[in-house]
Design a protein around this motif. Structure first.
Motif, PDB file in Angstrom:
ATOM      1  N   GLU A 158       0.889  -1.287   0.061  1.00 42.70           N
ATOM      2  CA  GLU A 158      -0.025  -0.022  -0.036  1.00 42.70           C
ATOM      3  C   GLU A 158       0.819   1.263  -0.102  1.00 42.70           C
ATOM      4  O   GLU A 158       1.846   1.333   0.623  1.00 42.70           O
ATOM      5  CB  GLU A 158      -0.978  -0.121   1.208  1.00 42.70           C
ATOM      6  N   TRP A 159       0.256   2.123  -0.730  1.00 38.33           N
ATOM      7  CA  TRP A 159       1.193   3.532  -0.855  1.00 38.33           C
ATOM      8  C   TRP A 159      -0.010   4.526  -0.890  1.00 38.33           C
ATOM      9  O   TRP A 159      -0.312   5.072  -2.083  1.00 38.33           O
ATOM     10  CB  TRP A 159       2.132   3.733  -2.053  1.00 38.33           C
ATOM     11  N   THR A 202       0.970   3.894  -8.569  1.00 40.77           N
ATOM     12  CA  THR A 202       0.816   2.553  -9.246  1.00 40.77           C
ATOM     13  C   THR A 202       1.978   1.727  -8.776  1.00 40.77           C
ATOM     14  O   THR A 202       3.028   2.029  -8.495  1.00 40.77           O
ATOM     15  CB  THR A 202       0.977   2.721 -10.877  1.00 40.77           C
ATOM     16  N   LEU A 203       1.498   0.487  -8.144  1.00 39.98           N
ATOM     17  CA  LEU A 203       2.124  -0.457  -7.519  1.00 39.98           C
ATOM     18  C   LEU A 203       2.160  -1.717  -8.182  1.00 39.98           C
ATOM     19  O   LEU A 203       0.998  -2.295  -8.736  1.00 39.98           O
ATOM     20  CB  LEU A 203       1.494  -0.479  -6.022  1.00 39.98           C
ATOM     21  N   SER A 204       3.425  -2.417  -7.884  1.00 39.81           N
ATOM     22  CA  SER A 204       3.514  -3.707  -8.602  1.00 39.81           C
ATOM     23  C   SER A 204       4.417  -4.648  -7.830  1.00 39.81           C
ATOM     24  O   SER A 204       5.357  -4.224  -7.264  1.00 39.81           O
ATOM     25  CB  SER A 204       4.053  -3.755 -10.264  1.00 39.81           C
ATOM     26  N   TRP A 205       4.056  -5.844  -7.522  1.00 42.44           N
ATOM     27  CA  TRP A 205       4.977  -6.702  -7.198  1.00 42.44           C
ATOM     28  C   TRP A 205       6.018  -7.669  -7.871  1.00 42.44           C
ATOM     29  O   TRP A 205       5.685  -7.729  -8.995  1.00 42.44           O
ATOM     30  CB  TRP A 205       4.187  -8.217  -6.445  1.00 42.44           C
ATOM     31  N   THR A 246       5.236   3.666  -8.492  1.00 40.55           N
ATOM     32  CA  THR A 246       5.732   4.667  -9.368  1.00 40.55           C
ATOM     33  C   THR A 246       4.696   5.844  -9.338  1.00 40.55           C
ATOM     34  O   THR A 246       3.409   5.617  -9.192  1.00 40.55           O
ATOM     35  CB  THR A 246       5.914   4.191 -10.804  1.00 40.55           C
ATOM     36  N   HIS A 247       5.002   7.218  -9.442  1.00 40.88           N
ATOM     37  CA  HIS A 247       4.373   8.474  -9.588  1.00 40.88           C
ATOM     38  C   HIS A 247       4.877   9.267 -10.233  1.00 40.88           C
ATOM     39  O   HIS A 247       6.135   9.565 -10.501  1.00 40.88           O
ATOM     40  CB  HIS A 247       3.857   8.786  -8.180  1.00 40.88           C
ATOM     41  N   PRO A 281      13.411   8.971  -7.824  1.00 38.18           N
ATOM     42  CA  PRO A 281      13.226   7.540  -8.421  1.00 38.18           C
ATOM     43  C   PRO A 281      12.131   6.889  -8.000  1.00 38.18           C
ATOM     44  O   PRO A 281      11.583   7.219  -6.863  1.00 38.18           O
ATOM     45  CB  PRO A 281      14.551   6.890  -8.404  1.00 38.18           C
ATOM     46  N   ASP A 282      11.700   5.642  -8.318  1.00 41.82           N
ATOM     47  CA  ASP A 282      10.616   4.874  -7.868  1.00 41.82           C
ATOM     48  C   ASP A 282      10.972   4.327  -6.533  1.00 41.82           C
ATOM     49  O   ASP A 282      11.816   3.664  -6.452  1.00 41.82           O
ATOM     50  CB  ASP A 282      10.258   3.859  -8.928  1.00 41.82           C
TER      51      ASP A 282
END
Length: 767
Positions: free
Chosen positions: A436-437, A445-448, A484-485, A490-491
């Protein structure tokens, strides 16, 4: 006869002579006195119904006073009253003048009547210089009449506008001159005087609607002033062309508009007398009768043409007016703002569809106003021109809304970094990786990613979840969540490593005294996903919150197990603290020892005697040997003669350890009791004392015994033999005569009552 009555009746002869002389004078006959009498003429005014006093001049005290009255238009005087100071008389004809009386020679007329209008003559006979003289006073009385209440009469109380009306103010009576004044009061308003109208009659020609209202007149003379009641002049007119108004007011090009769901009131007014009858039409269909048409909750179906018809039933005349009503309704809800990120740019979207008329939308940003359009509007910006905290507002305006509707977009990067955690599903079959962010606009946008930085599943906004099947080889593996935003470089990322749980216990061995309280503590150390803590009892059964005698108390990563009222038979043994998660288990053992308290010292009964009437006993005891104690327990039972003795029951408890005596009541005098006492050390009871039967208190009547010695020897001998025989046959009845032995292996709280008892009875009788 009215007024004063004569003080002496009949009238004396001298008075009659004088009356005759005066009467001759009044009739024009010459007076016998040589000198001519003096005469006075006075004019007096009185008001009808009032009172007036006529004085008879001034001079020496008269011998005789005679009043006479001559009505207007007559030459014949009429006697009214006479007095000589000592007595007086009023003639019966005086009642036509009012209530007549004499006061020191003056004539008093009360409740004055109009018949008293005329000339009064006062003749006075007095002595001056030794001679008889006569004086005359002439009084002319004018009786004034107040004006009566005037009445207003209208020649036509209900004229049609344009006709002629005559108003008359009529007065029944009143002394002239009488003056008049007129006043007009509108049906709703204050009265106003009609300046210049002073006659009892005035004309309204032609009459109009401003003349409608109440008319009053007042009449005034020298006595009083009275006003009439109002007479209503009802001018018939109308109806004029109706005027339609609306609340709340909303003006459109073709008429009125109103907001949907609000209450709308259409009012119609056409000047008319009598008031008009109103009929409302919507699109030529009648919908209501009356001057006001209320639409409780306006809807779109109420849009249309509204006509108001006004009708004067008296004149049978009609007028009408038509207006257009349009129901406005805004779009549903509020304008919706959205941000769509794209590579190197961002697009702002604002939409608010539907509504009548369509809502007007406009964007506004840090650099000023943006584009405007009905229903929806877009605005694009390059990402390089934006900074965190930029605010963009979309304003929607609609006639049916008083304040404009807004939606706002604030571009900002999420705070901090992504947060990773893991949870296990029910039964530990799957592991759910969560990332969670929160915050940010647009959302991050989040990814594992796995250990080789390969994506696991698809990316998502703000929260990313990936599901793994639980297995032991996952322990030690690391996973990464990357965020990422467009406003952040950086991310940022977070890491999550799966591991089996580890446990620590505070003490591996815990001791507690019987009946006490013990706490077993277990702490969780590590473990991803979070582990479940539980305690297993000595029989490997799980201890829950509802298990009797136990209490679970979680504190963060600790789980404490409380044991209450510890019992060696139920609580002694090995307990296990177990931690479980989806990738492994861990357990630690704790040994619980429940210790007994040491035995208290033995107790012996030193004294046991009956009280008065054998309803209570006095018990005293002593301690034999060392040991700790917390109290005493006294037991009793019915000591029956023969088998079947009663069971032991508690006679007293909660006795302080310092006590060495107790008075026990509540005994039945007809029952033979046996008592014993035990020392207590918390939950441990000592050996019971010897069993004793209460003894009677010492008897002090020795002289009486000596007096009955002879007889007592015989009775005592017989009784002793009977008791000896009974004791030999029933030795259990007298257990106190020999100390019972304790059989090894038996409970100290029990004793054997079947052992033989040796009884020795000695009876001594002294003469």
């Amino acid at each position: 006869m009215v007024g004063q009555r004569a003080q002496h009746d009949p009238v004396s002869l001298l008075l009659l002579i004088r009356l005759c002389l005066l009467h001759l004078r009044a009739s024009g006959q010459p007076h016998p006195t040589p000198e001519a009498p003096a005469e006075e003429v006075v004019s007096v005014q009185g008001v009808r119904g009032g009172s007036v006093e006529l004085a008879c001049g001034s001079g020496p005290a008269p011998l005789l006073v005679l009043w006479s009255f001559t009505p207007l238009g007559s030459l014949v005087p009429r006697p009214v009253a006479v007095t000589d100071g000592a007595m007086s008389k009023v003639e019966a004809i005086a009642s036509a003048l009012g209530v007549v009386s004499l006061r020191n020679g003056s004539l008093v007329l009360g409740e004055l009547r109009e018949g008293a209008r005329g000339h009064f003559l006062c003749q006075v006979l007095h002595v001056a210089g030794g001679q008889l003289h006569t004086a005359y006073s002439h009084v002319t009385l004018a009786v004034l009449v107040p004006v009566s209440k005037p009445q207003v009469r209208l020649s036509n109380p209900s004229p049609v506008e344009g006709a002629s009306v005559v108003a008359t103010c009529a007065v029944r009576e009143g002394t002239e001159p009488v003056t008049f004044a007129w006043q007009h009061q509108a049906s709703q308003g204050l009265g106003e005087a009609l300046v210049g109208v002073t006659e009892p009659l005035f004309r309204l020609d032609p009459v109009n609607r401003t003349h409608l209202g109440w008319y009053m007149c007042s009449a005034r003379n020298s006595v009083n002033r009275l006003s009439s009641d109002g007479a209503f002049l009802d001018v018939i007119y109308g109806p004029d062309k109706p005027v339609i108004t609306m609340e709340p007011l909303g003006l459109a090009e073709e008429g009125f508009w109103a907001s949907e769901r609000e209450e709308v009131t259409l009012s119609c007014l056409a000047a008319s007398n009598p008031p008009s009858h109103y009929v409302w039409l919507r699109d030529h269909m009648q919908v209501h009768t009356g001057p006001t048409y209320i639409i409780a909750r306006a809807g779109r179906v109420h849009t249309g043409l509204y006509t108001c018809l006004a009708h004067n039933s008296y004149l049978d005349s009609r007028t009408q007016t038509t207006v257009q009503l349009t129901i406005y309704y805004p779009p549903e809800g509020q304008p919706s703002c959205a941000v769509h990120p794209s590579p190197g740019a961002v697009t702002l979207l604002c939409a608010w569809p539907e509504g009548l008329p369509p809502a007007q939308l406009q964007w506004e940003g840090p650099q000023g106003p943006g584009p405007t359009a009905p229903s929806n509007v877009t605005w694009s910006h390059a990402a390089a021109q934006l900074s965190s905290g930029s605010i963009f507002t979309c304003t929607g305006r609609h006639p049916a809304l008083a304040p404009p509707a807004l939606c706002t977009v604030t571009l900002w990067e999420p705070l901090g970094r992504p947060t990773c955690w893991s949870t296990a599903t029910m039964g530990h079959q799957f592991i759910m990786l969560s990332c969670e962010w929160p915050g940010g606009e647009p959302p991050a946008t989040l990814s594992w990613l796995d250990e080789q930085q390969q994506p696991l599943g698809s990316s998502s906004s703000s929260t990313a979840v990936h599901l793994l099947q639980a297995q032991e080889d996952l322990a030690g593996r690391e996973f990464t969540c990357r965020g990422t935003h467009l406003l952040r470089t950086p991310d940022p990322h977070c890491h999550l490593q799966l591991e089996a749980p580890q446990l620590d216990v505070a003490e591996p061995r815990v001791s507690v005294l019987e009946g006490g309280e013990a706490w077993l503590e277990c702490s969780l150390r590590g473990g991803t996903p979070p582990a479940q803590l539980l305690w297993l009892g000595p029989q490997q059964q799980q201890v829950d919150h509802g298990t009797s005698g136990f209490m679970l108390h979680p504190e963060g990563a600790q789980l404490r197990l409380g044991i209450y009222d510890a019992d060696p038979a139920h609580h002694r043994g090995t307990y296990q603290c177990v931690a479980r998660n989806a990738v492994g288990n861990s357990s630690r053992s704790v040994l619980l020892e429940v210790l007994r308290y040491p035995a208290p010292p033995n107790v012996t009964i030193s004294r046991l005697t009956y009280g008065r009437h054998r309803r209570e006993v006095q018990l005293q005891w002593a301690i034999a040997g060392p040991g700790n104690l917390t109290g005493f327990l006294v037991q009793r039972k019915a000591s029956a003669l023969g088998p079947g003795a009663g069971a032991w029951e508690t006679a007293a408890s909660d006795i302080e350890p310092e006590s060495r005596g107790r008075r026990l009541g509540g005994l039945d005098p007809g029952v033979l009791y046996a008592f014993r006492i035990l020392a207590l050390n918390h939950h441990t009871a000592g050996h019971p004392s010897e069993v004793k039967i209460p003894a009677d208190p010492p008897f002090s009547a020795y002289p009486a015994v000596l007096g009955a010695a002879g007889t007592g020897m015989v009775v005592a001998t017989v009784a002793s033999l009977l008791v000896f025989q009974y004791a030999a046959r029933h030795p259990e009845t007298f257990p106190c005569l020999e100390t019972p032995t304790t059989t090894p292996g038996l409970d100290p709280a029990q004793e054997t009552t079947d052992a033989p008892v040796n009884v020795t009875i000695t009876v001594t009788a002294t003469p």
